[in-house]
Design an enzyme around this catalytic site. Sequence first.
Site, PDB file in Angstrom:
ATOM      1  N   TRP A 136       7.805  15.408 -53.879  1.00 30.34           N
ATOM      2  CA  TRP A 136       6.565  16.204 -53.835  1.00 30.34           C
ATOM      3  C   TRP A 136       6.337  16.926 -55.141  1.00 30.34           C
ATOM      4  CZ3 TRP A 136       3.226  14.360 -50.859  1.00 30.34           C
ATOM      5  CH2 TRP A 136       3.576  13.838 -49.611  1.00 30.34           C
ATOM      6  N   ASP A 143       4.551  25.260 -53.527  1.00 28.07           N
ATOM      7  CA  ASP A 143       4.149  24.346 -52.460  1.00 28.07           C
ATOM      8  C   ASP A 143       5.125  24.593 -51.309  1.00 28.07           C
ATOM      9  OD1 ASP A 143       3.697  22.283 -50.710  1.00 28.07           O
ATOM     10  OD2 ASP A 143       3.994  20.661 -52.168  1.00 28.07           O
ATOM     11  N   LYS A 178       2.923  20.535 -40.875  1.00 32.28           N
ATOM     12  CA  LYS A 178       4.368  20.596 -40.637  1.00 32.28           C
ATOM     13  C   LYS A 178       4.744  21.858 -39.870  1.00 32.28           C
ATOM     14  CE  LYS A 178       4.762  17.389 -44.210  1.00 32.28           C
ATOM     15  NZ  LYS A 178       4.224  17.200 -45.540  1.00 32.28           N
TER      16      LYS A 178
HETATM   17  C1  LIG Z   1       3.714  16.744 -46.663  1.00 31.34           C
HETATM   18  C2  LIG Z   1       3.809  17.420 -47.960  1.00 31.34           C
HETATM   19  C3  LIG Z   1       2.772  17.367 -48.906  1.00 31.34           C
HETATM   20  C4  LIG Z   1       1.537  16.546 -48.708  1.00 31.34           C
HETATM   21  O1  LIG Z   1       0.648  17.157 -47.854  1.00 31.34           O
HETATM   22  P1  LIG Z   1      -0.789  16.543 -47.523  1.00 31.34           P
HETATM   23  O2  LIG Z   1      -1.391  17.638 -46.719  1.00 31.34           O
HETATM   24  O3  LIG Z   1      -0.572  15.278 -46.757  1.00 31.34           O
HETATM   25  O4  LIG Z   1      -1.495  16.303 -48.788  1.00 31.34           O
HETATM   26  C5  LIG Z   1       2.923  18.072 -50.082  1.00 31.34           C
HETATM   27  N1  LIG Z   1       4.029  18.788 -50.322  1.00 31.34           N
HETATM   28  C6  LIG Z   1       5.061  18.862 -49.449  1.00 31.34           C
HETATM   29  C7  LIG Z   1       6.267  19.666 -49.768  1.00 31.34           C
HETATM   30  C8  LIG Z   1       4.967  18.172 -48.239  1.00 31.34           C
HETATM   31  O5  LIG Z   1       5.982  18.242 -47.359  1.00 31.34           O
END
Ligand SMILES: *Cc1c(COP(=O)(O)O)cnc(C)c1O
Length: 362
Positions: free
Chosen positions: A103, A173, A197
């Site tokens: 990521w 993030d 998540k």
């Molecule tokens: C799942 C995830 C993403 C991507 O998220 P989207 O909403 O599908 O764009 C980005 N960063 C992390 C750490 C993730 O777990």
Amino acid sequence: MTKRSYNFNAGPAALPLEVLKQAQEQFVDYNGIGMSIMEVSHRSKEYEQINDETQQLMSELLGLPAGYKVLFITGGASTQFTMIPMNLLTAGKTGSYIMTGAWAEKAYQEAQLVGEVSISASSREGGLLNMPAIADIKAPSNSAYVHITSNETISGTQFNDFPNTGEIPLIADMSSDILSRQIDASKFAMIYAGAQKNLGPSGVTVVIVREDLLKNEPKNLPTMLRYSTHLKNNSLYNTPPVYSVYMVNLVLKWIKANGGLAGIEAKNREKTALIYNTIDNSNGFYEGMVEKADRSLMNITFKLQSEELEKQFLKEAAASSFVGLAGHRSIGHLRASTYNAVPYESCKALAEFMQQFQSKLS
Ligand SMILES: *Cc1c(COP(=O)(O)O)cnc(C)c1O
């Protein structure tokens, strides 16, 4: 009663059963208005209340100091990979990235399309199976920001602590670990997370931003890609993902009712200990994939001695109602995602299943 699976999906992921039931109750008739919340204007007082209350709950749970604003934006965390450099990476500055996994890599690559970037620490040498030491994170003085990925969902590593970047804004993030533990939110100038998540269903991305960060935004940005558009319009510039925000609202209330971040963190530690202890006490039958000190509370990655054995494990697990235990397609092996909403009982059942699977074969 319908049977619920032991859901270890990585994302979209488990939601609290209490929340699903509450949503079901209100599905056809929201609070006696004779319509679902999906069928009313986003300018209605019903939705405005959800919008304001959800911001308030997020702020309260994270203990945000004054000067921060909670935004609801669409396009997933992936769109934030683009919006961050577009809004913040001005001429003469560099975007500093901490390279910790898949990521972080995506965030970095997007920023590279927009401006100058640099890598200020990396765990590539360790095969992305650990986190860089906080002391090794040294960002250039012309950094527009330092970007970290607090939890690497795919490999299963997590930062235990965060760098102090001084005057340089720290951006995280937190898509896969937001609200899973107590943090000092004031260390961050921005926190963002796709909801699917730990916060609710997909469709909304929560962006928490310190308002002073946005004062130098370029004037030529497309309207929807400007943070200030969402800020000025209280996340109601265009039609928001009403149902997703409503679900996030219910999830935040559920977290609050479960002891807030302190309560959730204690529960998450208990849950993951069941599974990590099973791995560590298996005499090498199971092997954790990442360095112990950097193990994630949210994504437990592990392996067996052969691919064949892993296939058998997954097959038998599926027959016992376990879902989502295959590792990400890019790295394979096994992964159990133990987000906030995954019940203690599911983790206990998985630990027991793992122990039985081992004793049967040895
Ligand atoms: C799942 C995830 C993403 C991507 O998220 P989207 O909403 O599908 O764009 C980005 N960063 C992390 C750490 C993730 O777990």
